[in-house]
Design an enzyme around this catalytic site. Sequence first.
Site, PDB file in Angstrom:
ATOM      1  N   GLY A  33      -0.876   2.801   6.368  1.00 52.98           N
ATOM      2  CA  GLY A  33      -1.090   2.127   7.661  1.00 52.98           C
ATOM      3  C   GLY A  33      -0.366   0.804   7.835  1.00 52.98           C
ATOM      4  O   GLY A  33      -0.615   0.079   8.797  1.00 52.98           O
ATOM      5  N   LYS A  34       0.540   0.486   6.941  1.00 50.60           N
ATOM      6  CA  LYS A  34       1.226  -0.817   6.983  1.00 50.60           C
ATOM      7  C   LYS A  34       1.980  -1.029   8.303  1.00 50.60           C
ATOM      8  O   LYS A  34       1.811  -2.057   8.965  1.00 50.60           O
ATOM      9  CB  LYS A  34       2.214  -0.932   5.795  1.00 50.60           C
ATOM     10  N   SER A  78       5.746  -1.966  -2.217  1.00 52.97           N
ATOM     11  CA  SER A  78       5.704  -2.927  -3.337  1.00 52.97           C
ATOM     12  C   SER A  78       4.663  -2.514  -4.381  1.00 52.97           C
ATOM     13  O   SER A  78       3.609  -3.129  -4.496  1.00 52.97           O
ATOM     14  CB  SER A  78       5.485  -4.363  -2.850  1.00 52.97           C
ATOM     15  N   GLY A 131       0.834  -1.203   0.000  1.00 56.97           N
ATOM     16  CA  GLY A 131       0.000   0.000   0.000  1.00 56.97           C
ATOM     17  C   GLY A 131       0.864   1.246   0.000  1.00 56.97           C
ATOM     18  O   GLY A 131       2.076   1.191   0.228  1.00 56.97           O
ATOM     19  N   LEU A 132       0.193   2.369  -0.240  1.00 53.94           N
ATOM     20  CA  LEU A 132       0.894   3.657  -0.310  1.00 53.94           C
ATOM     21  C   LEU A 132       1.589   3.997   1.001  1.00 53.94           C
ATOM     22  O   LEU A 132       1.228   3.463   2.058  1.00 53.94           O
ATOM     23  CB  LEU A 132      -0.134   4.763  -0.613  1.00 53.94           C
ATOM     24  N   SER A 133       2.541   4.895   0.933  1.00 55.88           N
ATOM     25  CA  SER A 133       3.165   5.432   2.138  1.00 55.88           C
ATOM     26  C   SER A 133       2.066   6.103   2.978  1.00 55.88           C
ATOM     27  O   SER A 133       1.176   6.768   2.441  1.00 55.88           O
ATOM     28  CB  SER A 133       4.225   6.459   1.737  1.00 55.88           C
TER      29      SER A 133
HETATM   30  P1  ADP Z   1       2.892   3.183   6.325  1.00 56.89           P
HETATM   31  O1  ADP Z   1       3.690   2.202   7.134  1.00 56.89           O
HETATM   32  O2  ADP Z   1       1.928   2.519   5.373  1.00 56.89           O
HETATM   33  O3  ADP Z   1       3.727   4.216   5.656  1.00 56.89           O
HETATM   34  P2  ADP Z   1       2.093   4.197   8.907  1.00 56.89           P
HETATM   35  O4  ADP Z   1       1.578   3.003   9.638  1.00 56.89           O
HETATM   36  O5  ADP Z   1       3.472   4.664   9.239  1.00 56.89           O
HETATM   37  O6  ADP Z   1       1.921   3.972   7.342  1.00 56.89           O
HETATM   38  O7  ADP Z   1       1.102   5.420   9.154  1.00 56.89           O
HETATM   39  C1  ADP Z   1      -0.309   5.292   9.075  1.00 56.89           C
HETATM   40  C2  ADP Z   1      -0.978   6.421   9.849  1.00 56.89           C
HETATM   41  O8  ADP Z   1      -2.389   6.308   9.685  1.00 56.89           O
HETATM   42  C3  ADP Z   1      -0.693   6.360  11.360  1.00 56.89           C
HETATM   43  O9  ADP Z   1      -0.553   7.665  11.863  1.00 56.89           O
HETATM   44  C4  ADP Z   1      -1.969   5.700  11.909  1.00 56.89           C
HETATM   45  O10 ADP Z   1      -2.242   6.079  13.241  1.00 56.89           O
HETATM   46  C5  ADP Z   1      -3.035   6.243  10.955  1.00 56.89           C
HETATM   47  N1  ADP Z   1      -4.234   5.380  10.817  1.00 56.89           N
HETATM   48  C6  ADP Z   1      -5.509   5.807  10.885  1.00 56.89           C
HETATM   49  N2  ADP Z   1      -6.376   4.788  10.747  1.00 56.89           N
HETATM   50  C7  ADP Z   1      -5.629   3.677  10.572  1.00 56.89           C
HETATM   51  C8  ADP Z   1      -5.954   2.299  10.375  1.00 56.89           C
HETATM   52  N3  ADP Z   1      -7.224   1.870  10.328  1.00 56.89           N
HETATM   53  N4  ADP Z   1      -4.944   1.419  10.232  1.00 56.89           N
HETATM   54  C9  ADP Z   1      -3.651   1.837  10.261  1.00 56.89           C
HETATM   55  N5  ADP Z   1      -3.277   3.131  10.446  1.00 56.89           N
HETATM   56  C10 ADP Z   1      -4.249   4.056  10.601  1.00 56.89           C
END
Ligand code: ADP
Length: 202
Positions: A41-42, A110, A36-38
């Site tokens: 929420g990964k 990815s 998924g995109l940056s």
């Molecule tokens: P990634 O790793 O995809 O770049 P991050 O996990 O670092 O993304 O950041 C995701 C952001 O979105 C966090 O600040 C998180 O608290 C917020 N968020 C909001 N809702 C959700 C959700 N349902 N699942 C995961 N993250 C979420």
Amino acid sequence: MTPEEKNIFPVFHEILSREEKENLLKQRARVIWLTGLSSSGKTTIARHLEEELFSRGFLTQILDGDNVRTGINKNLGFSAEDRFENIRRIAEISKLFLQCGIITINCFISPTEEIREMARHIIGEGDFFEIYINAPLNICEGRDVKGLYCRARRGEIKEFTGVTAPFEVPETCDLEIRTDLMTVKESVQKVLNFMLPLIEVK
Ligand code: ADP
């Protein structure tokens, strides 16, 4: 050239099997591949998922883009070729963890079908579970956890996924999580419900 012609003789049959190690750990090894995109929420989901699994007695390892890029893949950039090599190595590392009976939770943008297919091919159908962590670009950009979208819009980061490099929506993912519509807790629960039957020893 075959491995033998290169004087390489891999040994797989004389070492303890994956099954023996899985039995020791009382779990089935799998690769949970979060794409998924940056800022979709990964990493957040991976961290909470790992805690949930740990509290249930499962041994896991998170593989995260930034961590891998400061270590084993620190010689790689973000060109299409390097992104491919980045994921190839990660898939091979995941395979080593599989052989060790360990569940990996992989957080990698990815971005293309080709890259995800390559990972699936290396890891193997049946062990690879692709989970699309989905939130619309404007939501991810609004979150901008690391300030990267902002920098990409200013032209400071080249080939940034979603802005100046493509993200191809997964067509064959095993599960989709809409993080703009669910809380973190609900998202983690959905992944957990999906994965538990696949890692539990019957
Ligand atoms: P990634 O790793 O995809 O770049 P991050 O996990 O670092 O993304 O950041 C995701 C952001 O979105 C966090 O600040 C998180 O608290 C917020 N968020 C909001 N809702 C959700 C959700 N349902 N699942 C995961 N993250 C979420």
